[in-house]
Design an enzyme around this catalytic site. Structure first.
Site, PDB file in Angstrom:
ATOM      1  N   SER A 142      35.214  43.378  41.784  1.00 31.60           N
ATOM      2  CA  SER A 142      34.669  42.427  42.764  1.00 31.60           C
ATOM      3  C   SER A 142      35.729  41.877  43.720  1.00 31.60           C
ATOM      4  O   SER A 142      35.403  41.439  44.812  1.00 31.60           O
ATOM      5  CB  SER A 142      33.997  41.263  42.044  1.00 31.60           C
ATOM      6  N   ASP A 155      33.946  30.778  44.223  1.00 31.99           N
ATOM      7  CA  ASP A 155      32.668  30.741  43.503  1.00 31.99           C
ATOM      8  C   ASP A 155      32.812  30.677  41.992  1.00 31.99           C
ATOM      9  O   ASP A 155      31.874  30.940  41.264  1.00 31.99           O
ATOM     10  CB  ASP A 155      31.813  31.957  43.894  1.00 31.99           C
ATOM     11  N   HIS A 162      36.202  34.035  41.995  1.00 34.82           N
ATOM     12  CA  HIS A 162      36.921  34.686  43.095  1.00 34.82           C
ATOM     13  C   HIS A 162      37.525  33.649  44.029  1.00 34.82           C
ATOM     14  O   HIS A 162      36.988  32.559  44.168  1.00 34.82           O
ATOM     15  CB  HIS A 162      35.972  35.587  43.888  1.00 34.82           C
TER      16      HIS A 162
END
Ligand SMILES: *[C@@H]1O[C@H](CO)[C@@H](O)[C@H](O)[C@H]1NC(C)=O
Ligand SMILES: *[C@@H]1O[C@H](CO)[C@@H](O)[C@H](O)[C@H]1NC(C)=O
Ligand SMILES: *[C@@H]1O[C@H](CO)[C@@H](O)[C@H](O)[C@H]1NC(C)=O
Ligand SMILES: *[C@@H]1O[C@H](CO)[C@@H](O)[C@H](O)[C@H]1NC(C)=O
Length: 375
Positions: A40, A343, A346
């Protein structure tokens, strides 16, 4: 103005503007393409495309609010590290490979998928562990291998093209440990036991790329995940004795990350010895974030509490696994550029920008990525 001063100014002007836009200095100063593998941290839209049916949270605002103005599938309010690296080389931001538009991959692509692991999904299934995606590092490598014929055609042409491309092998590995551990599928001891296997998978992938023709590669380590709100919340980081003084990060998680990074640096040293013609950089993802967490004001991170997620649900770290950023019940801080954590898992664009700069120019990449382009 006397003539010699005038001529000096003219030269200065020419030097500035001939190389100011890097595309003018293309011949031997930049890369033809950037290819990114990972999870991610480097996904530019693959997970969102692969999971569109389930409407994952990163497909909703406020993802993308700072730079793109809409969600792109990046797990950020804006650009991510590889975007800043692409910009520094005058290349377009990497399209996600699953957008399946082969023509647009000549200047690079991101194969990274949110939730991806370095080890194959079979490794986890054997241990009764569910992981977020089966699009692991080796699957991403197969995608790249199959793409090569559309990127270049003759043996000589491919050799040249691949040797003038930059390969980012990671960050990857964080999901191998943190998913199973944070969601109570495996213990700290169990995940620690397979750190060598994860590092070997990253080493194998790097080696495979070199065999395919890659010459310029960067292998980033893992970030200090114990500083992120999701991990601090799920692994109960509110107990004072578990937090590192100065940063407030979760000690046992960062211990694991440091162990991973130590083994990874050793693997990079071995690769350099085994493949002396390749230029293999190691990028330190750990130290810059520790510096931000220790001394946030110095870097412009004025959001408080400093380790809270900017975007998330109500919880001690502004994180709630039932109201993730982008889901109902979550909210974002007014100024994401003042926050380290976007978030809960991240970094914000602001954090990623500073990390990218420290990798491009040093001191947190060995060698600095900008020095790799000089052939
Ligand atoms: C991953 O899982 C999906 C859905 O279960 C399946 O269709 C796909 O073939 C799998 N891909 C790989 C590379 O294993
Ligand atoms: C090989 O690739 C180049 C550049 O992509 C293209 O111009 C050329 O037509 C290709 N040749 C063949 C035989 O496919
Ligand atoms: C890495 O490659 C070696 C040699 O091919 C292989 O034996 C090993 O299983 C691979 N390790 C991983 C984790 O993929
Ligand atoms: C965290 O705390 C909750 C409730 O206090 C508990 O149920 C859970 O098992 C704890 N998790 C860990 C990893 O210690």
């Amino acid at each position: 103005m006397n003539p010699s001063v005038c001529i000096s100014f003219l030269f200065l002007f020419l030097i500035l503007f001939s190389c100011f836009d890097l595309s003018y200095c293309k011949h031997n100063n930049t890369f033809d393409a950037i290819f990114q593998f990972g999870d991610s941290i480097s996904d530019t839209g693959n997970f969102l495309i692969a999971n569109a049916d389930s409407s994952p949270n990163m497909g909703h605002p406020p993802y993308g609010i700072t730079f793109f103005g809409h969600p792109t599938g990046r797990l950020s309010d804006g650009r991510i590290i590889v975007d800043f690296i692409a910009e520094a080389f005058g290349l377009p931001l990497l399209p996600p490979f699953l957008s399946r538009d082969d023509q647009s991959f000549a200047k690079g692509a991101s194969f990274a998928v949110a939730s991806a692991t370095a080890l194959d999904v079979s490794f986890f299934r054997e241990r009764g562990v569910e992981v977020g995606t089966n699009l692991s590092l080796s699957v991403q490598l197969e995608w790249f291998e199959r793409l090569i014929p559309s990127l270049c055609n003759t043996t000589e042409g491919c050799k040249k093209y691949l040797s003038k491309s930059l390969f980012m092998v990671g960050e990857i590995g964080g999901n191998d440990y943190l998913g199973p551990w944070a969601f109570n599928q495996l213990t700290q001891q169990q995940v620690t036991a397979y750190v060598p296997a994860v590092v070997e998978a990253i080493k194998n992938a790097t080696e495979k790329l070199i065999e395919l023709g890659a010459v310029n590669l960067v292998v980033p380590g893992n970030p200090p995940s114990g500083c992120f709100a999701g991990i601090l919340t799920l692994l109960n980081g509110t107990r004072e004795e578990e937090l590192e003084p100065g940063t407030g990060c979760l000690r046992r998680v960062n211990d694991l990350v440091r162990y991973h990074n130590r083994l990874l640096q050793r693997a990079v040293a071995e690769l350099r010895k085994e493949h002396p013609h390749a230029r293999i950089g190691y990028a330190d993802f750990y130290t810059p974030i520790i510096k931000f967490a220790k001394d946030p004001d110095t870097f412009g991170f004025t959001y408080r509490p400093k380790l809270n997620a900017c975007c998330g649900g109500d919880g001690p770290y502004h994180f709630d696994v039932r109201a993730l950023c982008g889901q109902p019940g979550s909210s974002a801080c007014p100024e994401p550029s003042a926050a380290i954590d976007w978030d809960g898992w991240h970094a914000t664009e602001a954090t990623d920008h500073r990390i990218a700069d420290s990798w491009l120019h040093g001191p947190f990449a060995d060698p600095p990525i900008l020095s790799l382009r000089k052939h």
